[in-house]
Design an enzyme around this catalytic site. Structure first.
Site, PDB file in Angstrom:
ATOM      1  N   HIS A 158     -10.594   6.014  -0.510  1.00 60.42           N
ATOM      2  CA  HIS A 158      -9.748   6.576  -1.459  1.00 60.42           C
ATOM      3  C   HIS A 158     -10.755   6.522  -2.785  1.00 60.42           C
ATOM      4  O   HIS A 158     -11.301   5.487  -3.195  1.00 60.42           O
ATOM      5  CB  HIS A 158      -8.422   5.836  -1.914  1.00 60.42           C
ATOM      6  CG  HIS A 158      -7.504   6.014  -0.637  1.00 60.42           C
ATOM      7  ND1 HIS A 158      -6.979   7.069  -0.560  1.00 60.42           N
ATOM      8  CD2 HIS A 158      -6.989   5.150   0.206  1.00 60.42           C
ATOM      9  CE1 HIS A 158      -6.159   7.009   0.530  1.00 60.42           C
ATOM     10  NE2 HIS A 158      -6.279   5.880   0.979  1.00 60.42           N
ATOM     11  N   ARG A 427      -5.356   9.829  10.968  1.00 59.75           N
ATOM     12  CA  ARG A 427      -4.183  10.153  10.071  1.00 59.75           C
ATOM     13  C   ARG A 427      -3.806  11.599   9.775  1.00 59.75           C
ATOM     14  O   ARG A 427      -4.748  12.369   9.377  1.00 59.75           O
ATOM     15  CB  ARG A 427      -4.220   9.104   8.888  1.00 59.75           C
ATOM     16  CG  ARG A 427      -2.759   9.327   7.858  1.00 59.75           C
ATOM     17  CD  ARG A 427      -2.904   8.057   7.067  1.00 59.75           C
ATOM     18  NE  ARG A 427      -3.443   8.508   5.647  1.00 59.75           N
ATOM     19  CZ  ARG A 427      -3.472   8.597   4.685  1.00 59.75           C
ATOM     20  NH1 ARG A 427      -1.821   8.011   4.142  1.00 59.75           N
ATOM     21  NH2 ARG A 427      -3.670   8.970   3.603  1.00 59.75           N
ATOM     22  N   GLU A 548       6.565   5.252   3.845  1.00 62.79           N
ATOM     23  CA  GLU A 548       5.955   5.282   2.310  1.00 62.79           C
ATOM     24  C   GLU A 548       7.299   5.279   1.324  1.00 62.79           C
ATOM     25  O   GLU A 548       6.957   4.243   0.410  1.00 62.79           O
ATOM     26  CB  GLU A 548       5.248   6.150   2.424  1.00 62.79           C
ATOM     27  CG  GLU A 548       3.971   6.329   3.189  1.00 62.79           C
ATOM     28  CD  GLU A 548       3.055   7.551   3.062  1.00 62.79           C
ATOM     29  OE1 GLU A 548       2.239   7.615   2.326  1.00 62.79           O
ATOM     30  OE2 GLU A 548       3.319   8.598   3.700  1.00 62.79           O
ATOM     31  N   ASP A 588       3.010   4.717  -2.427  1.00 61.07           N
ATOM     32  CA  ASP A 588       3.964   6.012  -2.666  1.00 61.07           C
ATOM     33  C   ASP A 588       5.263   5.152  -2.965  1.00 61.07           C
ATOM     34  O   ASP A 588       5.827   5.822  -3.710  1.00 61.07           O
ATOM     35  CB  ASP A 588       3.900   6.663  -1.455  1.00 61.07           C
ATOM     36  CG  ASP A 588       2.784   7.835  -1.681  1.00 61.07           C
ATOM     37  OD1 ASP A 588       2.873   8.549  -2.467  1.00 61.07           O
ATOM     38  OD2 ASP A 588       1.841   7.663  -0.518  1.00 61.07           O
ATOM     39  N   ARG A 626      -2.284  -1.556   1.388  1.00 61.55           N
ATOM     40  CA  ARG A 626      -2.220  -2.099   0.205  1.00 61.55           C
ATOM     41  C   ARG A 626      -3.548  -1.321  -0.632  1.00 61.55           C
ATOM     42  O   ARG A 626      -4.677  -1.080  -0.143  1.00 61.55           O
ATOM     43  CB  ARG A 626      -2.677  -3.478   0.225  1.00 61.55           C
ATOM     44  CG  ARG A 626      -1.539  -4.561   0.934  1.00 61.55           C
ATOM     45  CD  ARG A 626      -1.952  -5.959   1.084  1.00 61.55           C
ATOM     46  NE  ARG A 626      -1.788  -6.438  -0.004  1.00 61.55           N
ATOM     47  CZ  ARG A 626      -2.594  -7.314  -0.570  1.00 61.55           C
ATOM     48  NH1 ARG A 626      -3.772  -7.390  -0.091  1.00 61.55           N
ATOM     49  NH2 ARG A 626      -2.243  -7.995  -1.722  1.00 61.55           N
ATOM     50  N   ARG A 760      -1.004  12.202  -6.450  1.00 62.04           N
ATOM     51  CA  ARG A 760      -1.184  11.344  -5.380  1.00 62.04           C
ATOM     52  C   ARG A 760      -1.246   9.787  -6.017  1.00 62.04           C
ATOM     53  O   ARG A 760      -1.379   9.563  -7.121  1.00 62.04           O
ATOM     54  CB  ARG A 760      -2.788  11.091  -4.578  1.00 62.04           C
ATOM     55  CG  ARG A 760      -2.907  12.200  -3.669  1.00 62.04           C
ATOM     56  CD  ARG A 760      -4.290  12.150  -2.844  1.00 62.04           C
ATOM     57  NE  ARG A 760      -4.264  13.111  -1.770  1.00 62.04           N
ATOM     58  CZ  ARG A 760      -3.673  13.020  -0.653  1.00 62.04           C
ATOM     59  NH1 ARG A 760      -3.116  11.951  -0.444  1.00 62.04           N
ATOM     60  NH2 ARG A 760      -3.779  14.077   0.377  1.00 62.04           N
TER      61      ARG A 760
END
Length: 929
Positions: A158, A427, A548, A588, A626, A760
């Site tokens: 990320h 994913r 989420e 989220d 997390r 996001r």
């Protein structure tokens, strides 16, 4: 003019606790060298400006001093573009160096405890085992735990790690030099040489660009992730296992004859996570798997070579087992120099077989060629058995001490990393799966109209298809690019199983899972590539629904119950040992409902999942998504795991490690090992010591439910119901500039819109962190507690204080908020608010933020009975005191650059300065995304 270094603390140094004096000395040393470097490289004028801004910033920090504000703005406005960037770099590098000093101090204190033979500390396996012994946990229970346990940190890419690998490597040089100074008693000459080496390292760091000039590609992210295996994982994971085995043996000699299973293993999303990332393809997955395998096998080859150098045992002096003799006989090593060295000849044969394996897997470059040809290993278990043969022979023939050396660590590495290194998760978003499955059905049977079917009919159709061995996809039909890509990725996963073993790709995560059909759609795609075999009722991959949003968390237990009620699905689960993994999304859910409600809904979801899984006799494994910041589920891992409801940690847990947190935890090997051990210790304690803990009192649950409802309303009202808030967010934060920073392969938004719903969670939290408001980590708490106390005037505060004292969940929640609020700065946030062009909008929103910020702090202090934020965490309080005089100026400089940029200044140095400031602020905050 005499030399002066950048002052490092406004505090009285005499007040520093003795144990922290070495930290102060390290920070002073690094600050002095950095100051000298700046003066020598950029001139005395730049150094003086740096110091003037720092002093004015400290004055402004106290009560938003208006004179200081004016003086600060005057100074900053007068800076040239080039000078501004020089000063930003100075403060950024100080933040980085302060981090290194703090990390080294953690290592120093840990070693001090060990040398003093202190009682085992919280978060260590030594303490966890001691607690187990005190509570009478039987040896059989320990064996059973380790036999079925799984603790897996999962690295993700990320985009909150803003540093280049080159910068991280230079910082590691500084860190290693600090460590050497700490571990050795230096002569004056050695001390001078050490300081000179530090000066070279810091000079190199100063002359190395922090920023990337191009956006990262996915394969770049894979390579960055692999660096942490060299830094930490290859060597520290085996050492951790060896230490744990020694501790177990000291507790009970029976462990002398037992080998600890490899329960602590690595995972990765890098190269397999394509949710919203169009750059992750089948080819990307193939390359990621190849690079991972190459790194693992390359490490083994080097270690085997060194092992051969070490095991020079002469067969005339030592006995060997028949199995070693067989390896010796099969070895292609016929050198007369080694004719009496059976272990070396056996190891040469192992090396030759592994080299052939590397070639068979497509790893063309090998540092050293084998002495001759040998057949490749067909599975990693064959390599593990050959190494075990060496171990058994050494142990049985008087050389057990040798077996405990390099061979022991190599065997453990092979057991942990295999030929695949880390298990890559796939994913994808459930919407994509639905479109792909709909197209497959439509091509095979026109008129199916899968997308329009009600949920019950979708499930029935999917189950019928899952019972038949026929395939839907045909090589003679053309499919949309999306469908073709998804099928290609699934096929690549199947190929990975054949090449590297089933552990290479063992999980398929479904984002936005909300219905049983979301899981069955993935089952159908797995069937298309042979990873699910209907006739045998076998499935080679875990299907992991990710819940989420707040709504998804509230429905997750019923979704799983519906799945478990399907005999076809339960048959597949039995092939996975009746274990079902569920992923919970912290990011989220927070963006959707705010910090308090997110935490509470996650907790409730776990309770409900535990009940449903027990009802159906299915083992639950939770995967916690997390992030680094509290606004995305971050915070101390040990406390977070122990704060889970009873039964939620059943010996297995997976946790994402994201963004800049990866470098913070794992670039230093000593800290990396400590963080890995903390995960293992917390999982051990939560499973064996806390699994039967009583449920929280009903009044606790009721209180948090009421608080959550009020916090949710406050948060939603601000973020989603206040007209113009979206504009306020984009203009008062650096979000637009973050979206353009080359810090990751993934776009900042799922679509091209500016809607908060489409943004996001990572840039949402990162943006608020940069402007020092940290809104996702606290907003709604103050007003919720205010309203709750009004409704419970008699004993409301006393009950909340009791909950904080007695309930780990509430403790962790408030402790994390304490940290966030301490890192926030409303004075600096007020300057960012001035960036909002619409004065009426600014005046309508910022006072609300300020009021809620003050109320949240006031109520937090009342509940925790603290005089000030972080009274209960002096370690972090000290860190903030040391760091923030150098962090705050970066915010002020960033604001000035944003003004120039948004006013139309197109000079590339302005954009560069903004990006430099983003880097420096992220470094100073440490867990900003």
């Amino acid at each position: 003019m005499p030399k002066r270094a950048i002052p490092l603390s406004a505090n009285n140094p005499d007040a520093t606790p003795n144990k922290d004096l070495p930290l102060r000395d390290d920070i002073r040393l690094l600050g002095r060298i950095l100051g000298d470097t700046i003066r020598e490289q950029e001139g005395e004028a730049v150094f003086e400006t740096v110091e003037r801004i720092r002093q004015t910033s400290i004055r402004f920090h106290r009560d938003e001093d208006k004179a200081a504000r004016n003086e600060l703005e005057k100074t900053l406005n007068s800076l040239s573009r080039g000078r501004t960037n020089q000063i930003i770099r100075a403060y950024s590098y100080f933040s980085h160096l302060a981090n290194l000093a703090e990390d080294q101090h953690h290592v120093r204190r840990s070693r001090a405890h060990q040398m003093a033979a202190s009682a085992p500390r919280e978060g260590t396996m030594a303490r966890a085992l001691k607690l187990a012994q005190e509570e009478g946990v039987a040896q059989a229970q320990l064996q059973q735990f380790f036999a079925s346990a799984l603790v897996s940190p999962v690295l993700t890419a990320h985009p909150t790690e803003v540093r280049r690998k080159s910068t991280i490597d230079r910082e590691r040089e500084v860190s290693q030099l600090l460590d050497l100074r700490d571990r050795q008693r230096l002569t004056p000459q050695e001390d001078a040489a050490s300081e000179e080496a530090l000066r070279r390292a810091i000079l190199t760091l100063w002359q190395t660009s922090i920023l990337r000039r191009t956006r990262l590609k996915v394969i770049d992210e894979v390579m960055n992730g692999l660096a942490y295996y060299d830094y930490t994982f290859f060597r520290e994971l085996p050492r951790l296992y060896a230490s744990l085995e020694d501790q177990l043996t000291a507790m009970d000699p029976v462990w002398t004859t037992l080998e600890l299973p490899s329960f602590l293993r690595m995972g990765s999303w890098i190269g397999g996570d394509r949710d919203g990332n169009p750059f992750v393809t089948a080819e990307t997955l193939r390359q990621a798997l190849l690079l991972q395998s190459g790194r693992a096998i390359g490490f083994y080859l080097e270690e085997i070579h060194r092992l051969g150098s070490e095991l020079s045992l002469d067969g005339r002096y030592v006995s060997i087992s028949e199995q070693v003799q067989a390896l010796d006989d099969a070895s292609p090593d016929h050198s007369p120099h080694r004719q009496d060295e059976p272990y070396r000849r056996a190891i040469s044969g192992i090396y030759a077989r592994l080299a052939a394996t590397a070639e068979a897997l497509g790893h063309a470059e090998i540092a050293r060629h084998a002495v001759g040809e040998a057949p490749a290993y067909t599975a990693v278990e064959e390599l593990a058995e050959d190494l075990a043969v060496l171990h058994r022979s050494l142990t049985a023939n008087g050389s057990a001490a040798l077996a405990r050396g390099r061979l022991c660590k190599l065997r453990r590495a092979v057991g942990v990393f295999g030929f695949h290194l880390a298990s890559i998760d796939l994913r994808q978003n459930s919407d994509v799966h639905q479109r792909v499955v709909a197209e497959l059905f439509e091509k095979a049977n026109p008129g199916t109209n899968y997308a329009a079917l009600p949920e019950a009919e979708r499930v029935a159709l999917l189950l019928r298809e899952l019972r038949t061995p026929r395939l839907l996809a045909s090589p003679y039909l053309d499919y949309s690019p999306e469908t073709a890509s998804e099928l290609a990725i699934a096929r690549e996963a199947a190929e990975a199983h054949r090449r590297y073993g089933k552990a290479a790709v063992s999980n398929y995560v479904i984002s936005k899972a909300s219905d049983p059909s979301d899981v069955l759609e993935v089952a159908l795609l797995l069937k298309e590539v042979g990873l699910l075999r209907p006739h045998d009722g076998e499935m080679s991959v875990n299907i992991v629904p990710l819940f989420e949003t707040i709504a998804d968390l509230r429905a997750c237990a019923s979704v799983m119950e519906s799945l478990f009620s399907l005999p076809d699905y339960m048959r597949l689960l039995r092939s996975r040992g009746k274990l079902q993994e569920v992923m919970l999304g912290y990011s989220d859910s927070n963006k959707d409902g705010g910090f308090l409600t997110s935490g509470w809904e996650l907790y409730k979801a776990e309770i409900e999942l535990v009940e449903v899984f027990e009802q159906y006799g299915v083992a639950l494994r939770l995967f916690h998504g997390r992030g680094g910041s509290v606004g995305r589920g971050g915070g101390p891992s040990y406390q977070a795991i122990l704060a889970q409801p009873g039964g939620a940690v059943q010996g297995t847990i997976r946790v994402t490690e994201q963004g800049e947190v990866i470098a913070g935890k794992y670039s230093n090997p000593d800290l990396g090992r400590r963080n890995l051990e903390t995960l293992a210790a917390a999982t051990f304690e939560a499973s064996l010591l806390h699994s039967g803990k009583p449920a929280p009192r009903e009044e606790y649950l009721t209180a948090v439910e009421e608080l959550s409802e009020r916090a949710y309303k406050a948060y939603r009202n601000l973020v989603y119901e206040t007209e113009g808030f979206e504009q306020y967010f984009w203009e008062s934060t650096v979000i637009s500039e973050i979206a353009n920073l080359n810090i990751g392969s993934r776009p900042a938004s799922r679509t091209n819109s500016r809607r908060i719903e489409d943004l996001r969670a990572i840039p949402w939290v990162f943006g608020w962190a940069q402007c020092r408001l940290m809104l996702p980590g606290w907003y709604g708490f103050g007003s919720a507690v205010n309203a709750w106390l009004d409704a419970h005037p008699d004993n409301g505060l006393a009950l909340l204080q009791e909950m904080y004292r007695e309930w780990p969940f509430f403790q962790a929640l408030l402790s994390n908020m304490d940290m966030v609020l301490a890192k926030s700065n409303i004075a600096i946030a007020s300057r960012y608010a001035k960036l909002v062009e619409d004065e009426a909008l600014r005046d309508a929103i910022f006072p609300r933020l300020r009021c809620e910020w003050k109320d949240s702090i006031r109520q937090l202090l009342a509940i925790t009975k603290q005089e000030a934020l972080l009274d209960g965490n002096q370690l972090l309080a000290r860190s903030i005191r040391n760091r923030f005089p150098y962090l705050d100026p970066l915010n002020h400089l960033q604001i000035e650059l944003l003004k120039r940029h948004r006013a139309g200044d197109a000079d590339e140095r302005v954009v560069e300065g903004i990006h430099l400031s983003i880097n420096g602020i992220a470094a100073g905050l440490r867990n900003s995304g």
